[in-house]
Design a protein around this motif. Structure first.
Motif, PDB file in Angstrom:
ATOM      1  N   GLU A  19      -3.384  -6.122  -7.083  1.00 27.22           N
ATOM      2  CA  GLU A  19      -3.188  -5.547  -5.764  1.00 27.22           C
ATOM      3  C   GLU A  19      -1.745  -5.094  -5.618  1.00 27.22           C
ATOM      4  O   GLU A  19      -0.814  -5.858  -5.861  1.00 27.22           O
ATOM      5  CB  GLU A  19      -3.534  -6.566  -4.679  1.00 27.22           C
ATOM      6  CG  GLU A  19      -5.016  -6.829  -4.573  1.00 27.22           C
ATOM      7  CD  GLU A  19      -5.356  -7.868  -3.521  1.00 27.22           C
ATOM      8  OE1 GLU A  19      -4.478  -8.233  -2.729  1.00 27.22           O
ATOM      9  OE2 GLU A  19      -6.510  -8.306  -3.521  1.00 27.22           O
ATOM     10  N   PRO A  20      -1.538  -3.841  -5.228  1.00 28.43           N
ATOM     11  CA  PRO A  20      -0.167  -3.358  -5.098  1.00 28.43           C
ATOM     12  C   PRO A  20       0.536  -3.997  -3.903  1.00 28.43           C
ATOM     13  O   PRO A  20      -0.092  -4.382  -2.918  1.00 28.43           O
ATOM     14  CB  PRO A  20      -0.330  -1.858  -4.882  1.00 28.43           C
ATOM     15  CG  PRO A  20      -1.738  -1.646  -4.519  1.00 28.43           C
ATOM     16  CD  PRO A  20      -2.520  -2.817  -4.997  1.00 28.43           C
ATOM     17  N   ASN A  27       4.347   1.357   2.809  1.00 24.18           N
ATOM     18  CA  ASN A  27       4.161   2.275   1.683  1.00 24.18           C
ATOM     19  C   ASN A  27       3.818   1.489   0.420  1.00 24.18           C
ATOM     20  O   ASN A  27       4.499   0.524   0.089  1.00 24.18           O
ATOM     21  CB  ASN A  27       5.436   3.102   1.453  1.00 24.18           C
ATOM     22  CG  ASN A  27       5.190   4.293   0.570  1.00 24.18           C
ATOM     23  OD1 ASN A  27       4.252   5.040   0.770  1.00 24.18           O
ATOM     24  ND2 ASN A  27       6.044   4.480  -0.411  1.00 24.18           N
ATOM     25  N   PRO A  28       2.733   1.876  -0.295  1.00 28.87           N
ATOM     26  CA  PRO A  28       2.373   1.155  -1.518  1.00 28.87           C
ATOM     27  C   PRO A  28       3.425   1.296  -2.614  1.00 28.87           C
ATOM     28  O   PRO A  28       3.990   2.381  -2.804  1.00 28.87           O
ATOM     29  CB  PRO A  28       1.073   1.830  -1.968  1.00 28.87           C
ATOM     30  CG  PRO A  28       0.556   2.526  -0.760  1.00 28.87           C
ATOM     31  CD  PRO A  28       1.762   2.906   0.041  1.00 28.87           C
ATOM     32  N   GLN A  29       3.692   0.224  -3.314  1.00 29.06           N
ATOM     33  CA  GLN A  29       4.593   0.251  -4.459  1.00 29.06           C
ATOM     34  C   GLN A  29       3.746   0.506  -5.697  1.00 29.06           C
ATOM     35  O   GLN A  29       2.994  -0.363  -6.138  1.00 29.06           O
ATOM     36  CB  GLN A  29       5.356  -1.063  -4.591  1.00 29.06           C
ATOM     37  CG  GLN A  29       6.369  -1.042  -5.715  1.00 29.06           C
ATOM     38  CD  GLN A  29       7.169  -2.325  -5.774  1.00 29.06           C
ATOM     39  OE1 GLN A  29       6.705  -3.387  -5.346  1.00 29.06           O
ATOM     40  NE2 GLN A  29       8.363  -2.249  -6.303  1.00 29.06           N
ATOM     41  N   ILE A  30       3.844   1.711  -6.227  1.00 28.08           N
ATOM     42  CA  ILE A  30       3.051   2.128  -7.383  1.00 28.08           C
ATOM     43  C   ILE A  30       4.015   2.561  -8.483  1.00 28.08           C
ATOM     44  O   ILE A  30       4.982   3.282  -8.219  1.00 28.08           O
ATOM     45  CB  ILE A  30       2.124   3.312  -7.008  1.00 28.08           C
ATOM     46  CG1 ILE A  30       1.168   2.929  -5.881  1.00 28.08           C
ATOM     47  CG2 ILE A  30       1.369   3.842  -8.219  1.00 28.08           C
ATOM     48  CD1 ILE A  30       0.158   1.862  -6.231  1.00 28.08           C
ATOM     49  N   ILE A  43      -3.340   6.301  -3.604  1.00 34.20           N
ATOM     50  CA  ILE A  43      -4.290   6.564  -2.514  1.00 34.20           C
ATOM     51  C   ILE A  43      -5.154   5.324  -2.256  1.00 34.20           C
ATOM     52  O   ILE A  43      -5.371   4.938  -1.110  1.00 34.20           O
ATOM     53  CB  ILE A  43      -5.141   7.800  -2.830  1.00 34.20           C
ATOM     54  CG1 ILE A  43      -4.270   9.065  -2.764  1.00 34.20           C
ATOM     55  CG2 ILE A  43      -6.332   7.912  -1.882  1.00 34.20           C
ATOM     56  CD1 ILE A  43      -4.925  10.313  -3.328  1.00 34.20           C
ATOM     57  N   ALA A  44      -5.631   4.686  -3.315  1.00 31.35           N
ATOM     58  CA  ALA A  44      -6.463   3.482  -3.160  1.00 31.35           C
ATOM     59  C   ALA A  44      -5.684   2.357  -2.492  1.00 31.35           C
ATOM     60  O   ALA A  44      -6.263   1.533  -1.787  1.00 31.35           O
ATOM     61  CB  ALA A  44      -6.988   3.036  -4.515  1.00 31.35           C
ATOM     62  N   ALA A  45      -4.371   2.324  -2.688  1.00 31.65           N
ATOM     63  CA  ALA A  45      -3.547   1.252  -2.131  1.00 31.65           C
ATOM     64  C   ALA A  45      -3.027   1.563  -0.729  1.00 31.65           C
ATOM     65  O   ALA A  45      -2.448   0.683  -0.088  1.00 31.65           O
ATOM     66  CB  ALA A  45      -2.361   0.993  -3.063  1.00 31.65           C
ATOM     67  N   MET A  46      -3.238   2.780  -0.253  1.00 36.20           N
ATOM     68  CA  MET A  46      -2.791   3.113   1.103  1.00 36.20           C
ATOM     69  C   MET A  46      -3.539   2.213   2.082  1.00 36.20           C
ATOM     70  O   MET A  46      -4.757   2.098   2.008  1.00 36.20           O
ATOM     71  CB  MET A  46      -3.058   4.593   1.417  1.00 36.20           C
ATOM     72  CG  MET A  46      -2.216   5.554   0.604  1.00 36.20           C
ATOM     73  SD  MET A  46      -2.744   7.286   0.753  1.00 36.20           S
ATOM     74  CE  MET A  46      -1.984   7.746   2.306  1.00 36.20           C
ATOM     75  N   PRO A  47      -2.835   1.564   3.000  1.00 38.58           N
ATOM     76  CA  PRO A  47      -3.504   0.607   3.884  1.00 38.58           C
ATOM     77  C   PRO A  47      -4.362   1.262   4.966  1.00 38.58           C
ATOM     78  O   PRO A  47      -4.021   2.315   5.496  1.00 38.58           O
ATOM     79  CB  PRO A  47      -2.338  -0.170   4.505  1.00 38.58           C
ATOM     80  CG  PRO A  47      -1.171   0.743   4.414  1.00 38.58           C
ATOM     81  CD  PRO A  47      -1.393   1.592   3.194  1.00 38.58           C
TER      82      PRO A  47
END
Length: 151
Positions: A19-20, A27-30, A43-47
């Motif tokens: 899980e990011p 903002n997701p840390q990718i 995009i999948a990790a955007m809340p």
């Protein structure tokens, strides 16, 4: 057996490890990377609601600009025509998604939100906003024809 992890435990631990992290502001840390895979991970990790909007935006850009290049840098998806030049970036904040048109001041009409950088213009998308897809398509088309920002 004592000390042995069950499949359910391992699956939960693996899931948690994948899980990011959301940075301050949501903002997701990718990890940075080129291509579609890191953008899809972002995009999948955007809340919450932002992930659905992110999928719509990504599909809109792909339909509008066949062969668009993608990358994630600085925890933001970037879209461009060449490997290292970009015309659009996406970034999550706590209450909205920011679209950054790097040569947005040259677009007609220009996107509504000004930047401290004179060439950059933004669009802010809040939860429940109706997306003006026709306007977004027009801006994406225009932006993809302009010189990209080297990053």
């Amino acid at each position: 057996m004592a000390g042995r992890k069950t499949a359910a435990t391992e699956t939960g631990a693996n899931r948690q490890a994948r899980e990011p992290v959301l940075l301050s502001g949501g903002n997701p840390q990718i990890a940075k990377g080129h291509g579609d895979a890191p953008v899809q991970a972002y995009i999948a990790a955007m809340p919450g609601w932002k992930s659905d909007v992110g999928r719509r935006l990504d599909a809109l850009v792909e339909r509008t600009v066949p062969g668009v290049r993608k990358a994630v840098k600085w925890n933001s998806p970037l879209y461009g025509m060449e490997e290292q030049t970009w015309f659009l970036g996406i970034h999550c904040f706590a209450k909205y998604i920011k679209l950054a048109f790097f040569n947005g001041a040259s677009l007609q009409p220009p996107p509504p939100v000004e930047s401290k950088q004179p060439r950059v213009r933004y669009v802010h998308i809040h939860e429940g906003d109706a997306l003006d897809e026709a306007q977004l398509v027009d801006w994406v088309q225009q932006a993809s024809r302009l010189p990209g920002e080297r990053m």
